[in-house]
Write a protein that holds these residues in place. Sequence first.
Motif, PDB file in Angstrom:
ATOM      1  N   THR A 171       0.791  -1.317   0.060  1.00 16.66           N
ATOM      2  CA  THR A 171       0.016   0.046   0.009  1.00 16.66           C
ATOM      3  C   THR A 171       0.927   1.243  -0.067  1.00 16.66           C
ATOM      4  N   ASP A 172       2.218   1.132   0.174  1.00 16.91           N
ATOM      5  CA  ASP A 172       3.086   2.261   0.068  1.00 16.91           C
ATOM      6  C   ASP A 172       3.069   2.528  -1.505  1.00 16.91           C
ATOM      7  N   SER A 173       3.064   3.679  -1.775  1.00 21.02           N
ATOM      8  CA  SER A 173       2.842   3.831  -3.359  1.00 21.02           C
ATOM      9  C   SER A 173       4.325   3.805  -4.163  1.00 21.02           C
ATOM     10  N   ASP A 174       5.389   3.699  -3.314  1.00 19.52           N
ATOM     11  CA  ASP A 174       6.733   3.297  -3.915  1.00 19.52           C
ATOM     12  C   ASP A 174       6.935   1.997  -4.098  1.00 19.52           C
ATOM     13  N   ALA A 175       6.288   1.058  -2.997  1.00 19.40           N
ATOM     14  CA  ALA A 175       6.811  -0.153  -2.934  1.00 19.40           C
ATOM     15  C   ALA A 175       6.694  -1.151  -4.313  1.00 19.40           C
ATOM     16  N   PRO A 176       5.422  -1.299  -4.990  1.00 17.11           N
ATOM     17  CA  PRO A 176       5.230  -2.017  -6.012  1.00 17.11           C
ATOM     18  C   PRO A 176       6.522  -1.865  -7.116  1.00 17.11           C
ATOM     19  N   ALA A 177       6.700  -0.706  -7.580  1.00 19.12           N
ATOM     20  CA  ALA A 177       7.721  -0.512  -8.473  1.00 19.12           C
ATOM     21  C   ALA A 177       9.087  -0.736  -7.846  1.00 19.12           C
ATOM     22  N   ALA A 178       9.481  -0.560  -6.547  1.00 18.04           N
ATOM     23  CA  ALA A 178      10.578  -1.057  -6.136  1.00 18.04           C
ATOM     24  C   ALA A 178      10.637  -2.827  -6.181  1.00 18.04           C
ATOM     25  N   VAL A 179       9.897  -3.346  -5.964  1.00 23.70           N
ATOM     26  CA  VAL A 179       9.815  -4.780  -6.294  1.00 23.70           C
ATOM     27  C   VAL A 179      10.166  -5.299  -7.630  1.00 23.70           C
ATOM     28  N   VAL A 180       9.401  -4.537  -8.671  1.00 22.76           N
ATOM     29  CA  VAL A 180       9.713  -4.657 -10.008  1.00 22.76           C
ATOM     30  C   VAL A 180      11.153  -4.439 -10.252  1.00 22.76           C
ATOM     31  N   ALA A 181      11.774  -3.427  -9.773  1.00 20.80           N
ATOM     32  CA  ALA A 181      13.110  -3.014 -10.012  1.00 20.80           C
ATOM     33  C   ALA A 181      13.923  -4.175  -9.562  1.00 20.80           C
ATOM     34  N   HIS A 182      13.728  -4.648  -8.296  1.00 23.46           N
ATOM     35  CA  HIS A 182      14.434  -5.427  -7.655  1.00 23.46           C
ATOM     36  C   HIS A 182      14.854  -6.815  -8.429  1.00 23.46           C
ATOM     37  N   ALA A 183      13.616  -7.175  -9.163  1.00 16.00           N
ATOM     38  CA  ALA A 183      13.541  -8.232  -9.886  1.00 16.00           C
ATOM     39  C   ALA A 183      14.576  -8.221 -11.168  1.00 16.00           C
ATOM     40  N   VAL A 184      14.594  -6.814 -11.572  1.00 12.95           N
ATOM     41  CA  VAL A 184      15.231  -6.754 -12.667  1.00 12.95           C
ATOM     42  C   VAL A 184      16.865  -6.642 -12.414  1.00 12.95           C
ATOM     43  N   GLU A 185      16.904  -6.155 -11.112  1.00 13.29           N
ATOM     44  CA  GLU A 185      18.399  -5.757 -10.766  1.00 13.29           C
ATOM     45  C   GLU A 185      18.869  -7.359 -10.474  1.00 13.29           C
ATOM     46  N   VAL A 186      18.448  -8.103  -9.872  1.00  9.70           N
ATOM     47  CA  VAL A 186      18.839  -9.525  -9.311  1.00  9.70           C
ATOM     48  C   VAL A 186      18.709 -10.528 -10.419  1.00  9.70           C
ATOM     49  N   PHE A 187      17.712 -10.658 -11.219  1.00  7.35           N
ATOM     50  CA  PHE A 187      17.733 -11.817 -12.335  1.00  7.35           C
ATOM     51  C   PHE A 187      17.570 -11.325 -13.820  1.00  7.35           C
ATOM     52  N   GLY A 188      17.565  -9.790 -13.948  1.00 10.25           N
ATOM     53  CA  GLY A 188      17.762  -9.262 -15.071  1.00 10.25           C
ATOM     54  C   GLY A 188      16.769  -8.927 -16.145  1.00 10.25           C
ATOM     55  N   GLY A 189      15.632  -8.908 -15.570  1.00 12.10           N
ATOM     56  CA  GLY A 189      14.307  -8.724 -16.292  1.00 12.10           C
ATOM     57  C   GLY A 189      13.034  -9.217 -15.308  1.00 12.10           C
ATOM     58  N   LEU A 190      11.957  -9.277 -16.321  1.00 10.84           N
ATOM     59  CA  LEU A 190      10.666  -9.349 -15.772  1.00 10.84           C
ATOM     60  C   LEU A 190       9.826 -10.190 -16.859  1.00 10.84           C
ATOM     61  N   ASP A 191       9.444 -11.401 -16.676  1.00 12.94           N
ATOM     62  CA  ASP A 191       8.502 -12.240 -17.621  1.00 12.94           C
ATOM     63  C   ASP A 191       7.088 -12.289 -16.982  1.00 12.94           C
ATOM     64  N   VAL A 192       7.019 -12.491 -15.872  1.00 10.27           N
ATOM     65  CA  VAL A 192       5.703 -12.930 -15.184  1.00 10.27           C
ATOM     66  C   VAL A 192       5.240 -11.912 -13.902  1.00 10.27           C
ATOM     67  N   LEU A 193       4.361 -11.323 -14.024  1.00  9.77           N
ATOM     68  CA  LEU A 193       3.815 -10.723 -12.722  1.00  9.77           C
ATOM     69  C   LEU A 193       2.510 -11.393 -12.240  1.00  9.77           C
ATOM     70  N   VAL A 194       2.375 -11.451 -11.015  1.00 12.08           N
ATOM     71  CA  VAL A 194       1.236 -12.129 -10.456  1.00 12.08           C
ATOM     72  C   VAL A 194       0.885 -11.297  -9.297  1.00 12.08           C
ATOM     73  N   ASN A 195      -0.111 -10.641  -9.501  1.00 11.34           N
ATOM     74  CA  ASN A 195      -0.786  -9.531  -8.600  1.00 11.34           C
ATOM     75  C   ASN A 195      -1.765 -10.200  -7.656  1.00 11.34           C
ATOM     76  N   ASN A 196      -1.183 -10.816  -6.582  1.00 11.70           N
ATOM     77  CA  ASN A 196      -2.173 -11.581  -5.817  1.00 11.70           C
ATOM     78  C   ASN A 196      -2.502 -10.954  -4.445  1.00 11.70           C
TER      79      ASN A 196
END
Length: 268
Positions: free
Chosen positions: A61-86
């Motif tokens: 619910t922190d407005s910056d958190a979702p984008a930070a999570v996506v950015a972390h995936a890119v940083e750690v694994f190099g990209g993003l193929d699947v997003l599950v908004n659960n």
Amino acid sequence: MELNLTGKIAVVTGGSKGIGLATVRTLRAEGAHVVVASRKSSAELDALAGPGLVHVPADLTDSDAPAAVVAHAVEVFGGLDVLVNNAGGPPPGVSLPRFSFLPLTDADWRDMFEFNLFSAVRAIRAAIPVMVERGGGSIVNVSSAVARQPGAMNADYAAAKAALTNLTKALSEEFAPQGVRVNTVSPGPVRTPWWTDEGGAADVLAAAFGTERDAVLERVAPEAMALKTGRLLEPQEVADMIALLASPRSASTTGADVLVDGGFHKAV
């Protein structure tokens, strides 16, 4: 069935328990690298620890958190193929069901939409450019059967999920030509901590119906919701559908809203 998810990079929100945890477990078993976002980890999530799994503590619910999570995936694994908004359900500190519209304040509505709609909006906004750059991807939004079949209880929750289902179809129209598929899975009542935790839905309904919590879980709730299977769903049953929609095996499925609800929804 081979889902062709080996090496794919996924983000799962609300992945420490319930449907999210089952989804994380399934994606890892299929060979995907997974970034899990939740306020805190769990013993069950910790048991999956390994080089292909990263947990990011996040209040979505922190407005910056979702984008930070996506950015972390890119940083750690190099990209993003699947997003599950659960991530979704009762906001922190809230017990559902609630039985009337009238007591709900503006703050109640804002909290419900922040958790169940806007956290997904922000994650999607961050994810789509990354997916488009990689040539495509899959977004699976976990909605609810009550988005299609509203009732007197939980008006704010049903409205937020209806908005998520509508948004999914709109996004599928815009981004399918760029290789990004967007679908929803809409569960009925699932035996998750939302139901089973102390003070959760089973306890709330037991007090309302004058019965025991175990009776609510085993008989009262399935009968009240006319579940044709006669039972609450298991998280894995929903996770299996999420994984299929995430998979390239569903390459021609976009804009779909798939019900996994035990027969709860009756309309055509």
